[in-house]
Design a protein around this motif. Structure first.
Motif, mmCIF file in Angstrom:
data_model
loop_
_atom_site.group_PDB
_atom_site.id
_atom_site.type_symbol
_atom_site.label_atom_id
_atom_site.label_comp_id
_atom_site.label_asym_id
_atom_site.label_seq_id
_atom_site.Cartn_x
_atom_site.Cartn_y
_atom_site.Cartn_z
ATOM 1 N N SER A 3 -5.323 68.231 -22.993
ATOM 2 C CA SER A 3 -4.264 68.533 -23.935
ATOM 3 C C SER A 3 -3.289 69.499 -23.303
ATOM 4 O O SER A 3 -3.692 70.390 -22.567
ATOM 5 C CB SER A 3 -4.887 69.157 -25.186
ATOM 6 N N ASN A 4 -2.000 69.346 -23.617
ATOM 7 C CA ASN A 4 -1.066 70.319 -23.079
ATOM 8 C C ASN A 4 -1.066 71.584 -23.924
ATOM 9 O O ASN A 4 -0.267 72.466 -23.709
ATOM 10 C CB ASN A 4 0.335 69.733 -22.889
ATOM 11 N N THR A 5 -2.018 71.702 -24.866
ATOM 12 C CA THR A 5 -2.181 72.958 -25.593
ATOM 13 C C THR A 5 -3.072 73.912 -24.805
ATOM 14 O O THR A 5 -3.409 74.971 -25.295
ATOM 15 C CB THR A 5 -2.812 72.725 -26.985
ATOM 16 N N LEU A 55 -8.423 67.565 -30.865
ATOM 17 C CA LEU A 55 -7.782 66.867 -31.977
ATOM 18 C C LEU A 55 -8.713 66.866 -33.184
ATOM 19 O O LEU A 55 -8.297 67.125 -34.318
ATOM 20 C CB LEU A 55 -7.428 65.435 -31.557
ATOM 21 N N GLY A 78 6.519 67.232 -28.227
ATOM 22 C CA GLY A 78 5.794 67.086 -26.972
ATOM 23 C C GLY A 78 4.429 67.740 -26.990
ATOM 24 O O GLY A 78 3.620 67.499 -26.086
ATOM 25 N N GLU A 80 0.636 68.287 -27.607
ATOM 26 C CA GLU A 80 -0.437 67.295 -27.644
ATOM 27 C C GLU A 80 -1.728 67.908 -28.137
ATOM 28 O O GLU A 80 -1.979 69.093 -27.937
ATOM 29 C CB GLU A 80 -0.721 66.732 -26.246
ATOM 30 N N SER A 82 -5.902 66.344 -28.182
ATOM 31 C CA SER A 82 -6.687 65.193 -27.765
ATOM 32 C C SER A 82 -8.167 65.460 -27.938
ATOM 33 O O SER A 82 -8.602 66.597 -28.132
ATOM 34 C CB SER A 82 -6.381 64.825 -26.310
ATOM 35 N N THR A 87 -5.428 60.687 -27.758
ATOM 36 C CA THR A 87 -4.439 61.724 -27.470
ATOM 37 C C THR A 87 -3.249 61.472 -28.380
ATOM 38 O O THR A 87 -2.745 60.348 -28.449
ATOM 39 C CB THR A 87 -3.984 61.695 -26.001
ATOM 40 N N ALA A 88 -2.818 62.521 -29.075
ATOM 41 C CA ALA A 88 -1.657 62.428 -29.969
ATOM 42 C C ALA A 88 -0.588 63.387 -29.463
ATOM 43 O O ALA A 88 -0.842 64.586 -29.325
ATOM 44 C CB ALA A 88 -2.064 62.790 -31.393
ATOM 45 N N ARG A 89 0.602 62.852 -29.144
ATOM 46 C CA ARG A 89 1.735 63.671 -28.699
ATOM 47 C C ARG A 89 2.795 63.650 -29.787
ATOM 48 O O ARG A 89 3.260 62.580 -30.204
ATOM 49 C CB ARG A 89 2.326 63.139 -27.406
ATOM 50 N N TYR A 105 3.890 60.514 -34.041
ATOM 51 C CA TYR A 105 3.105 60.769 -32.838
ATOM 52 C C TYR A 105 3.064 59.544 -31.946
ATOM 53 O O TYR A 105 3.036 58.413 -32.428
ATOM 54 C CB TYR A 105 1.647 61.116 -33.204
ATOM 55 N N TRP A 106 3.026 59.777 -30.637
ATOM 56 C CA TRP A 106 2.709 58.758 -29.641
ATOM 57 C C TRP A 106 1.202 58.855 -29.482
ATOM 58 O O TRP A 106 0.679 59.910 -29.135
ATOM 59 C CB TRP A 106 3.427 59.076 -28.341
#
Length: 185
Positions: A3-5, A55, A78, A80, A82, A87-89, A105-106
């Motif tokens: 995750s980008n978190t 997530l 942007g 994310e 996961s 994965t949800a962006r 979300y993507w």
């Protein structure tokens, strides 16, 4: 999937939002952990930015805090979240004049991945458009198989799930929430 978190600033920001929401609602750490079905130590580590929220954990906290996932992510495009399967962006957030909110979300579902999502609040609906691969999604006991280009909607006030076959799936997920009434602590 990562995750980008995971950057320290993002971890701290997510943790701070969780703590502020919890305290603003007058809910103790112990009570929120119990409502979310997670350990008190886990919640404490999330709030202090020492643990990366998955997530699954964020959704477990969003329901008892009565907020959409996007609020926990800081509504930062942007951002994310996961877990091992999804994965949800965050692509977009729209606040409506009546207090409702729409999140976009993507969504990437791993090959042979599946996840069960807890119920969201009353009146919340989800809409999944599969862009690549195929997915099975919807309320528990009522899933639909969605091919590339296909679309499925469901009320997500009950447990629901997402799954993909061997090829995985890429989709756009829209979650629409009505205005949230102040239900008290």
């Amino acid at each position: 999937m990562t995750s980008n978190t995971t950057t320290p600033d993002r971890l701290s920001a997510v943790g701070r939002r969780i703590r502020e929401l919890r305290e603003g609602q007058g809910v103790s750490l112990t009570a929120l952990a119990a409502r979310a079905g997670i350990g008190k130590g886990t919640l404490s580590e999330l709030e202090t930015g020492r643990r990366n929220p998955t997530l699954e954990t964020l959704y477990a906290l969003a329901a008892p805090l009565r907020v959409p996932l996007a609020v926990l992510l800081g509504e930062e495009l942007g951002a994310e979240a996961s877990d091992e399967a999804v994965t949800a962006r965050l692509l977009g957030v729209r606040h409506h004049d009546d207090g409702g909110i729409t999140e976009v979300y993507w969504l990437a579902i791993a090959p042979n991945g599946s996840r069960v999502s807890p119920p969201h609040g009353p009146g919340v609906s989800e809409h999944l458009l599969v862009v690549r691969g195929s997915a099975t999604a919807g309320r528990t006991g009522e899933p639909a198989t969605i091919p590339t280009g296909g679309f499925h909607s469901w009320a997500s006030d009950a447990e629901h799930s997402y799954a993909a076959g061997a090829e995985g799936a890429i989709a756009v997920l829209t979650i629409t929430s009505p205005p949230i009434e102040d239900l008290g602590p």
